[in-house]
Design an enzyme around this catalytic site. Sequence first.
Site, short mmCIF file in Angstrom:
data_model
loop_
_atom_site.label_atom_id
_atom_site.label_comp_id
_atom_site.label_asym_id
_atom_site.label_seq_id
_atom_site.Cartn_x
_atom_site.Cartn_y
_atom_site.Cartn_z
CG HIS A 89 -2.05 0.94 1.14
ND1 HIS A 89 -1.93 2.28 1.44
CD2 HIS A 89 -3.31 0.74 0.74
CE1 HIS A 89 -3.10 2.86 1.23
NE2 HIS A 89 -3.96 1.96 0.80
CG ASP B 118 -8.56 -4.13 -2.41
OD1 ASP B 118 -9.76 -3.96 -2.15
OD2 ASP B 118 -7.82 -3.25 -2.85
#
Length: 432
Positions: free
Chosen positions: A310, A367
Amino acid sequence: MNTAKQTGIAKLDINGRTIELPVLSGVEGPDVVDVKRLYAEADVFTLDPGFTSTGSCESQITFIDGEKGVLLHRGYPIEQLAANSGFLEVSYLLLNGELPTQSEFRKFTHEVTQHTMLHTQMDRFFEGFRRDSHPMAMLTGTVGAMSAFYPGAMDSSDPDERHLAYIRLIAKMPTLAARIYKYNVGQPFVNPQNDLSYAENFLRMCFAVPAEKYETNPILAKAMDKIFILHADHEQNASTSTVRLAGSSGAHPYAAVAAGVASLWGPSHGGANEACLNMLREIGSVDRIPEFIARAKDKNDPFRLMGFGHRVYKNYDPRATVMQETAAEVLYELGIDNPVLQVAKELERIALEDDYFIEKKLYPNVDFYSGVILDAMGFPTEMFTVLFALARTVGWCSQLNEMIEDPSQRIGRPRQIYTGAARRDFIEIKSR
Ligand code: ACO
């Protein structure tokens, strides 16, 4: 707004001059060097493709501490909101800055449920799409098209018009998303039923058929609501920044949100859960994991472990923890012994012990598990990003509103360093 305090001065030596730049401190997070006046004072720009060191605004909505794995909405930790609150309550919080009182919440819920229906003319849009259109293509088009139905929303100086636009967007997104799914599978559209909760209503609009009685499953509705909460806002990510940038020109709010939907589509952003589930399926069994880990580490192979890494989190994404628990609850409720979940758990375990992932601080993101849940609920992978967009709509609206109310915001207009051809004279085609 401008509530950040000046707490210091940074000095920049450039072209034989010393320029003093204010250093600002917010409530949380690192200090910020305010370079607004740099061009005017020193005739230079800053260069920061990907905005890794650049803030675009002052905001009071969401705070992320990527090193510690912290996510706060209006100060409240995401874990507490996911455990104790509901999506509409979190929506109120994001939009208004405070948790609602009982009567405020009743009024807000009533407002949202009164706007769940689409203009009937909207249904005609779907007929123009191919049946196999990607749901995100349909969502980008139809959200933008809604701006044609609500011209009053163009007046962004009117707070009542703005409020109505946000309520309509939050209320209509589930109806739009469900219609997109129904159009893909060739089933009749199901209209909203306003005595159901936001999540129950959405699941019913997706999975009810006229031939059968539909009963909402409270565990699935709760999981859906949690997924919506976990995706509601995430400060200045690509799609939110897109909404702010589009809105900064005074664009229609539905058009600005449609721009956010387009930005969310990509596999580096909202499309990652679709890509992640496809990857988990491709891996297929636990014994093939080392092969995929090796590919992710190979500099000559473009493959990446989807659902890992991320831009901001250099620790566990706090949303991933909630998502993992929810995945287990949903699969248990549905009695599914899903090999994909086994692959996901083992992949997570192996990657978290691997030097490459440790060094680069690559942890599972939101996710990683959301695809497993949505798949178990019966959503096709192409719908995953649509559900993300549905939930993120409230974040986009809150951020757009904050930008409009911030007197220091101007039209967004980044600069560039030009490295193309220097000035040269045109040569007639016959002489080239
Ligand atoms: N698998 C393998 N290696 C990775 C991964 C990954 N998932 N993510 C990053 N890396 C490596 C890169 O190869 C790079 O290595 P290098 O320094 O040797 O060149 C290093 O880690 C840094 O990667 P960047 O791409 O520079 O990091 P950035 O912050 O730009 O990217 C991103 C973040 C796009 C999320 C990235 O980690 C990624 O592609 N992840 C997979 C896609 C994904 O899951 N996206 C969802 C994000 S969450 C969301 O949008 C809701």
